[in-house]
Each structure stands twice: as structure tokens, then as C-alpha cells.
Design an enzyme around this catalytic site. Structure first.
Site, PDB file in Angstrom:
ATOM      1  N   TYR A 155       0.305  -2.633   1.540  1.00 28.22           N
ATOM      2  CA  TYR A 155       1.531  -1.840   1.444  1.00 28.22           C
ATOM      3  C   TYR A 155       1.474  -0.992   0.186  1.00 28.22           C
ATOM      4  CZ  TYR A 155       6.486  -0.583   1.097  1.00 28.22           C
ATOM      5  OH  TYR A 155       7.671   0.126   0.986  1.00 28.22           O
ATOM      6  N   ASP A 250      -4.461   0.404  -5.830  1.00 30.53           N
ATOM      7  CA  ASP A 250      -3.005   0.374  -5.952  1.00 30.53           C
ATOM      8  C   ASP A 250      -2.666  -0.841  -6.825  1.00 30.53           C
ATOM      9  OD1 ASP A 250      -0.171   0.229  -3.636  1.00 30.53           O
ATOM     10  OD2 ASP A 250      -0.347  -0.150  -5.789  1.00 30.53           O
ATOM     11  N   LYS A 278       6.325  -0.869 -11.237  1.00 29.47           N
ATOM     12  CA  LYS A 278       6.861  -2.178 -11.597  1.00 29.47           C
ATOM     13  C   LYS A 278       6.821  -2.469 -13.105  1.00 29.47           C
ATOM     14  CE  LYS A 278       5.809  -3.890  -6.979  1.00 29.47           C
ATOM     15  NZ  LYS A 278       7.074  -4.114  -6.287  1.00 29.47           N
TER      16      LYS A 278
HETATM   17  P1  KE4 Z   1       8.057   1.297  -4.680  1.00 26.30           P
HETATM   18  O1  KE4 Z   1       8.072   2.632  -3.957  1.00 26.30           O
HETATM   19  O2  KE4 Z   1       8.890   0.250  -3.956  1.00 26.30           O
HETATM   20  O3  KE4 Z   1       8.405   1.417  -6.162  1.00 26.30           O
HETATM   21  O4  KE4 Z   1       6.545   0.781  -4.675  1.00 26.30           O
HETATM   22  C1  KE4 Z   1       5.888   0.647  -3.451  1.00 26.30           C
HETATM   23  C2  KE4 Z   1       4.721  -0.318  -3.622  1.00 26.30           C
HETATM   24  C3  KE4 Z   1       3.451   0.198  -3.775  1.00 26.30           C
HETATM   25  N1  KE4 Z   1       2.381  -0.612  -3.922  1.00 26.30           N
HETATM   26  C4  KE4 Z   1       2.529  -1.952  -3.941  1.00 26.30           C
HETATM   27  C5  KE4 Z   1       1.316  -2.812  -4.101  1.00 26.30           C
HETATM   28  C6  KE4 Z   1       3.805  -2.545  -3.797  1.00 26.30           C
HETATM   29  O5  KE4 Z   1       3.922  -3.890  -3.794  1.00 26.30           O
HETATM   30  C7  KE4 Z   1       4.930  -1.716  -3.643  1.00 26.30           C
HETATM   31  C8  KE4 Z   1       6.326  -2.270  -3.467  1.00 26.30           C
HETATM   32  N2  KE4 Z   1       6.419  -3.691  -3.381  1.00 26.30           N
HETATM   33  C9  KE4 Z   1       7.540  -4.219  -2.668  1.00 26.30           C
HETATM   34  C10 KE4 Z   1       7.422  -5.745  -2.648  1.00 26.30           C
HETATM   35  N3  KE4 Z   1       6.351  -6.204  -1.915  1.00 26.30           N
HETATM   36  C11 KE4 Z   1       8.820  -3.781  -3.271  1.00 26.30           C
HETATM   37  C12 KE4 Z   1      10.023  -4.536  -2.784  1.00 26.30           C
HETATM   38  C13 KE4 Z   1      10.842  -3.675  -1.879  1.00 26.30           C
HETATM   39  O6  KE4 Z   1      10.261  -2.962  -1.025  1.00 26.30           O
HETATM   40  O7  KE4 Z   1      12.073  -3.753  -2.017  1.00 26.30           O
END
Ligand code: KE4
Length: 446
Positions: A155, A250, A278
Site C-alpha cells: 500500500y 516506500d 509519518k
Molecule cells: P498517507 O497518504 O496515508 O499519509 O500515506 C499513505 C501510505 C504510504 N505508504 C505506506 C507504506 C503507508 O503505510 C501509508 C499509509 N498507511 C496507512 C496505515 N497502514 C495509514 C492509515 C490510514 O490509511 O488511515
């Protein structure tokens, strides 16, 4: 920063959260601003939080929880770390956003480049999704190629070209995984199983000369926590170099989480480009992407590949991120000794994992555990789990029972079997012990 762990009141009412959830669903899709928060995969209604302090969250009904989500990774120092909140308060007095360059952004960029050897130039954005969108545009623009390879179960945020259906076990061309995503935007996305070099080799064989990049979480964190097999990341490095494609890590989740240099430093594999998020925002909205100078200098205004953002490098977000990263770099409360925070995180992670293993053994429950430092996974199955297909064999009903049982005991794990758990530097030994005691009690009832 250890905290005296207040005793958690018996599972009190959640009436206020239920009321708020009802109200929220009237004006916010599903009542939440990000789907995973709605408890859909574990059932029940989410708890509405009002405060966080150290390792704990406090909900609208006055219940407190030892928190193993940490806002999905950012809060590696725990909630409301005094040095971070003080830095933010002081910065607020100077204004919230200028839309002009600031020295803070240079300090953040210099710190990221100092921490991660493969990053020579870095651009701030506002989320991991934005970092992914931008980094793929750069990879395609720089190579003149259109296809990308991603992992089943990987993801990288919700950019259209990355919302593709999981593959059928070998390299499969991307079919949209959400309404509104067109076949055109996913047609160039190839998915392969994680930890499977042969499928990547096959993809290059089939589409040689067309693949711009591989984008991968070096430690998968969105299928549960699944570390790379021995030699896997180096294998991807060799294959991308051989075929003239770029290797994109990533590290939105792993960056500054599994070590100050991220997973790439831990495993000694140098990608061409890296995404961050994060932890580098210390709980405020920040994403970033960076890497080789010859690539990054193709980004506007230095080069022709466009990317922009009103609040990119926002001074308050930079302040929160810098305060966090400096504590991680300098150790503990900024008293010098690089790495001491990570040593403490490793010890806490190991203690929690051992305790959960014991609790499961005692209750006769099969679990398969994974962990890298303070990022961990616990699959309700015998394992092994090395990719999304094997992760999906987990007993998600059992996970839901564990989740709700622990929640009632004042311990907050992720509301999904396919997320990672995170420990913060604020989790004291007593918090870990309380968690293990709760797990022993809950697992016996499952
Ligand atoms: P954001 O767009 O949510 O800031 O980041 C996306 C993203 C990109 N790459 C990795 C490895 C990630 O884990 C994420 C986002 N992680 C999720 C939790 N698995 C965020 C929680 C959510 O979607 O509310």
C-alpha cells in the site's frame, strides 16, 4: 520517557463514542476521515479520542488505552511528547504558514539527507499518497518508461494508479480495485507477490524496456508486518539495475521507525528513490520523496517534471518533524548517544513479542509473529507468512475477538489483522506488562 501507568478503569461505558459516531456518520463518509478507523474489519463502533499522552489514548467516555497504533506510525515518541509540543507551541506564535521558503525546510532536508545515504535531494509534500504520486511521475518522466511494478498487498496511499487488484499469484497487469479508478490508469501497473524474485524476473522478461520502476515497502506493513526474505531486497536492486529500471523504497512507515536510516540502512540496500511520511511529521501532515540528485533535479522548478503543494514544508509541520527526528538522532531526551531510543524500542518490542507468544501458548492459540524493532505483526495462524496470499490465510474472526477483548482491557491494537503494531519510546515496562497480562486473560476466552 516512562510514565507511571494509571490503572485502567474497568471497561466503562462507550456511550459518548457511540453518540459521536452516529453524529459523524451524518456528515462524514462512514463517520471517519480514513476508512480503517471505522472498525469495519473487526466490527463494532470506533472509540472517539479526546487526548493522548505518552503511550496512552483517552476516549470521550473517559476510558484510557495503551496505544499500539500511534496514529499509524508517526508517534514513535508517544503522544504529546513535551519537547515536541513545546517546539510546536513556540513556532505557532510566529504564524502557521507563509507560502514562502523557510530555513526550517532546509534543516529538515539536510537532516533527512544526513540520515539516509541514498538521499541527496528531497522534496516535502503533505502525505504519503502525495509522495507516491510524485515519485511515480518522476520515475516515469526520468526513464521515459510507463509501467511500474508493485507488490500484492503493498500500500502506497490512494493514488489511482496504485489502487489495483491484487494479482493472481504471478505478474498480473493491474485491474482497478476501486470504482472511479479507470482501466487506463491501472493498465501500466503490474502486481507481483512480495518476497518472490522469480515473478519480478518474469515481469521484466515480459515487459522489458517498458518498466520505469519497482515501488515496494522494504518491510511490508500493510498486509500486517512482513519482513523481506534474506536477499530479496538485494535481488530487486540487482534486477532493476540490470533492466534500467528504478528501485523505489516506500519508507513512509519504516523511515526513521526501524532505525534512523530506515529499512534501507538496516538491510544495506540502496534504492534510487525513497518516500517518507509519518515519523518525519511528528504527528503533523508531512510526506516527502527524495533520492539521487540526477533524478530529483528533474523536479520543478529545477527541472520539467511538475509537482507542487500549498502547504508543503509547512513551518509547524517541519517544527514537529524536526523536534522528533532530533530526539531520535540524539537519543532519549536529547542527551546525546545516537541510537539509544532505538535500543529501548528494540527491547520493548522484544518483550512484547515474547509476552504475546507466551500468552498464546498458554491459551493453546496458534499465532505467527513478525517484528522489526518497534514494528510488529501477529497473525492468527500457524504461518509462515511471507506475502499477502499467506497473510490472508489468517483467522480474521479470531483477530477481531482478540482486538475487542484487548480493547475492553484498555489496550488498543490496530482494528485490522492486516496492519502493523507500533511501540513508542513512551511505552514503559509496566505498559508492556499490563498488555501481556491482558493478552493472557483475553486469549483464554477466544
Ligand atoms: P498517507 O497518504 O496515508 O499519509 O500515506 C499513505 C501510505 C504510504 N505508504 C505506506 C507504506 C503507508 O503505510 C501509508 C499509509 N498507511 C496507512 C496505515 N497502514 C495509514 C492509515 C490510514 O490509511 O488511515
Amino acid at each position: 520517557m516512562a510514565t507511571d501507568t494509571p490503572t485502567t478503569p474497568p471497561a466503562a461505558s462507550t456511550a459518548r463514542s457511540a453518540e459521536l459516531f452516529e453524529r459523524a456518520r451524518g456528515v462524514i463518509p462512514g463517520g471517519v476521515n480514513s476508512p480503517v478507523r471505522a472498525f469495519k474489519s473487526v466490527g463494532g463502533a470506533p472509540r472517539f479520542m479526546v487526548r493522548g499522552e505518552g503511550p496512552r489514548l483517552y476516549d470521550a467516555d473517559g476510558n484510557s488505552y495503551i496505544d499500539y497504533i500511534g496514529s499509524w506510525g508517526p508517534l514513535i515518541l508517544g503522544h504529546a511528547h513535551p519537547q515536541v509540543t513545546a517546539a510546536i507551541a513556540e513556532a505557532l506564535a510566529r504564524g502557521t504558514s507563509f507560502g514562502c521558503p523557510t530555513e526550517l525546510e532546509i534543516e529538515m532536508a539536510e537532516l533527512v539527507c544526513e540520515a539516509v545515504a541514498s538521499v541527496e535531494v528531497v522534496r516535502m509534500v503533505n502525505s504519503g499518497t502525495e509522495a507516491a504520486m510524485s515519485i511515480l511521475r518522476l520515475a516515469r518522466g526520468a526513464t521515459g518508461r510507463e509501467k511500474i511494478i508493485k507488490m500484492d498487498g503493498g500500500y502506497h496511499g490512494h493514488a489511482d494508479s496504485l489502487l489495483v487488484q491484487a494479482g493472481s499469484g504471478v505478474a498480473t497487469l493491474g485491474l482497478p480495485d476501486s470504482p472511479g479508478v479507470t482501466g487506463g490508469t491501472t493498465a501500466d501497473t503490474i502486481t507481483v507477490p512480495y518476497n518472490d524474485l522469480a515473478s519480478v524476473e518474469g515481469a521484466f522478461g515480459e515487459h522489458d524496456g517498458q518498466i520505469a520502476a519497482i515501488i515496494i515497502e522494504p518491510i511490508a506493513g500493510n498486509m500486517g508486518c512482513v519482513p523481506p526474505a534474506e536477499g530479496y531486497l538485494q535481488g530487486l536492486r540487482d534486477l532493476t539495475s540490470k533492466h534500467g529500471a528504478l528501485l523505489i523504497f516506500d519508507e513512509v512507515m519504516t523511515g526513521f521507525r526501524v532505525g534512523f536510516g530506515g529499512a534501507q540502512t538496516l538491510y544495506g540496500v540502496k534504492p534510487d528513490l525513497t518516500m517518507f511520511g509519518k515519523v518525519i511529521g511528528g504527528g503533523l501532515p508531512v510526506g516527502a520523496y527524495g533520492g539521487r540528485r540526477d533524478l530529483m533535479e528533474q523536479i520543478a522548478p529545477a527541472g520539467p517534471i511538475y509537482q507542487a503543494g500549498t502547504l508543503s514544508g509547512n513551518p509547524i509541520a517541519m517544527t514537529a518533524g524536526l523536534a522528533t527526528l532530533r530526539i531520535l538522532r540524539d537519543g532519549g531526551a536529547g542527551d546525546g548517544g545516537a541510537g539509544s531510543v532505538y535500543e529501548a524500542l528494540e527491547a520493548s518490542g522484544a518483550a512484547l513479542a515474547a509476552g504475546l507468544a507466551e500468552a498464546a501458548l498458554e491459551a493453546g492459540i496458534e499465532i505467527y509473529q513478525t517484528r522489526v524493532g518497534s514494528m510488529s505483526g501477529m497473525f492468527f495462524q500457524s504461518g509462515p507468512v511471507g506475502d499477502f496470499a499467506s497473510a490472508k490465510l489468517s483467522d480474521t474472526d479470531r483477530y477481531a475477538k482478540f482486538f475487542h477483548g484487548m480493547l475492553a482491557e484498555g489496550v488498543y491494537f490496530a482494528p485490522s489483522q492486516f496492519e502493523a503494531a507500533f511501540i513508542s519510546a513512551a511505552h514503559a515496562e509496566s505498559d508492556i506488562e499490563q498488555t501481556i497480562a491482558a493478552a493472557r486473560k483475553v486469549m483464554k476466552t477466544m
